[in-house]
Design a protein around this motif. Structure first.
Motif, short mmCIF file in Angstrom:
data_model
loop_
_atom_site.label_atom_id
_atom_site.label_comp_id
_atom_site.label_asym_id
_atom_site.label_seq_id
_atom_site.Cartn_x
_atom_site.Cartn_y
_atom_site.Cartn_z
N SER A 40 -4.56 20.81 10.10
CA SER A 40 -3.55 20.33 9.30
C SER A 40 -3.48 18.94 9.03
CB SER A 40 -1.98 20.73 9.57
OG SER A 40 -1.74 20.43 10.89
N VAL A 41 -4.60 18.21 9.61
CA VAL A 41 -4.51 16.54 9.62
C VAL A 41 -5.72 16.44 8.83
CG1 VAL A 41 -4.54 14.51 10.99
CG2 VAL A 41 -3.31 16.50 11.77
N SER A 42 -5.64 15.31 7.83
CA SER A 42 -6.87 14.73 7.29
C SER A 42 -6.96 13.19 7.54
CB SER A 42 -6.72 14.88 6.01
OG SER A 42 -6.73 16.19 5.48
N PHE A 43 -8.13 12.96 8.15
CA PHE A 43 -8.61 11.45 8.26
C PHE A 43 -9.25 10.83 6.93
CE2 PHE A 43 -7.71 13.15 12.45
CZ PHE A 43 -6.79 12.11 13.14
N LEU A 44 -8.64 10.14 6.32
CA LEU A 44 -9.39 9.46 5.20
C LEU A 44 -9.81 8.18 5.27
CD1 LEU A 44 -6.83 10.73 2.65
CD2 LEU A 44 -9.05 11.84 3.18
N GLY A 45 -9.69 7.61 6.55
CA GLY A 45 -10.31 6.02 6.74
C GLY A 45 -9.41 4.97 6.07
N HIS A 46 -10.20 3.70 5.87
CA HIS A 46 -9.76 3.06 5.00
C HIS A 46 -9.94 3.06 3.48
CE1 HIS A 46 -8.49 -1.38 3.81
NE2 HIS A 46 -9.58 -1.27 3.09
N VAL A 47 -8.97 2.87 2.71
CA VAL A 47 -9.06 3.34 1.11
C VAL A 47 -8.59 2.07 0.41
CG1 VAL A 47 -8.89 5.83 1.55
CG2 VAL A 47 -7.00 4.22 0.87
N ALA A 48 -9.22 1.84 -0.85
CA ALA A 48 -8.69 0.67 -1.39
C ALA A 48 -7.24 0.68 -2.01
CB ALA A 48 -9.85 0.51 -2.74
N ALA A 49 -6.75 -0.28 -2.29
CA ALA A 49 -5.12 -0.45 -2.72
C ALA A 49 -5.06 0.85 -3.91
CB ALA A 49 -4.75 -1.81 -3.38
N GLY A 50 -5.63 1.18 -4.75
CA GLY A 50 -5.25 1.91 -5.68
C GLY A 50 -5.17 3.37 -5.27
N LYS A 51 -6.31 3.72 -4.36
CA LYS A 51 -6.15 5.06 -3.85
C LYS A 51 -4.99 5.10 -2.72
CE LYS A 51 -9.22 8.03 -5.30
NZ LYS A 51 -8.90 9.19 -6.07
N LEU A 52 -4.77 4.04 -2.08
CA LEU A 52 -3.64 4.10 -1.03
C LEU A 52 -2.33 4.62 -1.80
CD1 LEU A 52 -2.54 3.24 1.71
CD2 LEU A 52 -2.24 1.17 0.76
N TYR A 53 -2.22 3.83 -3.02
CA TYR A 53 -0.81 4.24 -3.58
C TYR A 53 -0.82 5.54 -4.20
CZ TYR A 53 -0.35 -1.00 -3.34
OH TYR A 53 -0.07 -2.29 -2.69
N GLU A 54 -2.00 5.99 -4.44
CA GLU A 54 -2.01 7.37 -5.08
C GLU A 54 -1.49 8.54 -4.07
OE1 GLU A 54 -5.55 8.60 -7.03
OE2 GLU A 54 -5.60 6.92 -8.17
N TYR A 55 -2.15 8.24 -2.73
CA TYR A 55 -1.65 9.14 -1.55
C TYR A 55 -0.28 8.94 -1.38
CZ TYR A 55 -6.89 10.26 -0.89
OH TYR A 55 -8.00 11.02 -0.84
N LEU A 56 -0.05 7.74 -1.33
CA LEU A 56 1.44 7.51 -0.89
C LEU A 56 2.45 8.15 -1.85
CD1 LEU A 56 1.60 3.78 0.09
CD2 LEU A 56 2.24 5.84 1.62
N SER A 57 2.07 8.19 -3.20
CA SER A 57 3.11 8.56 -4.17
C SER A 57 3.06 10.05 -4.46
CB SER A 57 2.47 8.09 -5.49
OG SER A 57 2.70 6.73 -5.76
N ALA A 58 1.81 10.62 -3.69
CA ALA A 58 1.78 12.12 -3.78
C ALA A 58 2.40 12.73 -2.53
CB ALA A 58 0.38 12.62 -3.89
#
Length: 402
Positions: free
Chosen positions: A278-296
């Motif tokens: 149930s855990v996904s590791f996505l590593g370091h992502v660019a700011a735009g992608k970071l905000y997309e994941y946070l918003s979702a």
């Protein structure tokens, strides 16, 4: 006003914190009509262009020595062995002295060519951690203000660890150059004052964040929880992994997204076999992608042990995601418990798990906290408001000089 920021973590790079804040404040200062330059002495393997412009900000990356492929990843076995050999032989200290002299000359050239009025630099300087001896930061010919974002001495004190005496001496020497000091939080100002000798008042100016994010109204995934930050003990990620085992038993449909650089294997070692799926590791992502994941995500969790100031919970609040934050260090300055988020003790795994489960099972409470958190970020931490306070602070320093 002509401003020079010293920063060795300017984006893009696998850093958050100081680099993110400096890029935001620098761009905002340009929008306000000021001339802004950023320069830094970068660690081996950082990458990126040596000179470029970012939304009107002139950025210079000066390179430290030993910038070879071997040191591209400082956490690798070969790099750690190489760095240890260079430190033990004294070659690293000699190289740092040479680099700092070159850096001083390049900064003085920038100060002259860009007619710099004032310099802001952090209390943390990356080169210090490689020194075996006292090698002070060079003195510069214009007023310097120090922004407290957490020095080596500060974080060692927070962790109850000791450092070699020359480290504190070098950081004390930086304070003695300061025309004034501001701090990213009240907590850090108080703790730093206890660490170092500084006779004057330290102003508290929080780090700012952009709140006009295009991602904040994305549809939420009802069972998605997120952590963003470096995967190290200080950030509480291992405690979160232990807590997630409890969450998974109670809510097997819940999902945890982990974003940040570091060892996913180490974090996984704290997860049960059932919870790992149930855990996904996505590593370091660019700011735009970071905000997309946070918003979702509906819930974000930051059970950190020590922070000077943490942008991560504010980024989540800006994305209208409910925040569970640490009750340690500056945590209570960012989140008011049960008003615009929840505060937890990072040592209490059961409390962390209970907070996550409570919010996932009570979407109305989750939504209320997310909305209140977003309002607090816009009211107290929006970058335009922080920039205005910073300009007043710089003006006071320059008026005293005159």
């Amino acid at each position: 006003m002509n401003i020079l920021y010293l920063c060795d973590e300017y984006p893009p790079g696998k850093h958050g914190g100081i680099g993110t804040y400096v890029s935001l404040i620098a761009r905002q200062m340009v929008k306000l009509g000021h001339s802004v330059t950023v320069a830094g002495l970068y660690s081996p393997g950082y990458g990126g262009e040596d000179e470029f412009e970012d939304e009107g900000v002139k950025v210079y990356r000066f390179r430290r020595g030993f910038d070879y492929k071997l040191f591209g990843n400082e956490t690798s076995f070969l790099a750690r062995i190489g760095i240890r050999l260079l430190k033990d032989s004294g070659l690293m200290d000699r190289d740092i002295k040479k680099n700092l002299l070159s850096y001083k000359n390049k900064l003085e050239a920038l100060i002259s060519s860009h007619h710099i009025d004032i310099i802001e630099m952090p209390d943390y300087n990356d080169y210090i951690r490689f020194c075996n001896i006292y090698i002070p930061f060079p003195k510069l010919p214009v007023p310097i203000v120090i922004k407290l974002n957490g020095s080596l001495t500060y974080f060692a004190q927070e962790a109850g660890k000791s450092l070699p005496a020359h480290v504190k001496e070098m950081e004390q020497a930086i304070f003695e150059q300061a025309a004034a000091i501001s701090s990213a939080s009240k907590y850090t100002a108080e703790k730093t004052t206890a660490c170092f000798s500084y006779p004057n008042k330290i102003s508290v100016i929080y780090n700012g964040i952009a709140t006009d994010l295009p991602y904040r109204n994305l549809p939420k995934k009802e069972q998605q929880v997120i952590f963003t930050g470096t995967l190290v003990e200080k950030k509480g990620i291992y405690q979160l992994a232990k807590a997630w085992n409890i969450v998974n038993k109670n809510m097997p449909d819940a999902r945890l997204m982990i974003l940040g650089k570091g060892s996913s294997q180490e974090v996984s070692s704290y997860l049960s076999n059932e919870a790992k799926g149930s855990v996904s590791f996505l590593g370091h992502v660019a700011a735009g992608k970071l905000y997309e994941y946070l918003s979702a995500s509906v819930v974000s969790v930051f059970p950190s042990y020590a922070e000077a100031f943490s942008l991560a919970p504010l980024e989540a609040m800006a994305c209208r995601t409910a925040v569970i934050n640490s009750n340690r260090s500056s945590g209570p300055e960012l989140v008011d418990d049960r008003i615009n988020g929840l505060l937890v003790n990072p040592d209490d795994v059961d409390q962390i798990a209970s907070a996550i489960i409570y919010l996932l099972k009570n979407p109305d409470v989750c939504e209320r906290l997310a909305r209140a958190g977003n309002e607090k970020v816009q009211d107290q931490f929006e970058i335009t408001k922080i920039a205005a306070k910073t300009i007043l602070f710089y003006g006071e320093v320059l008026n005293k000089k005159e």
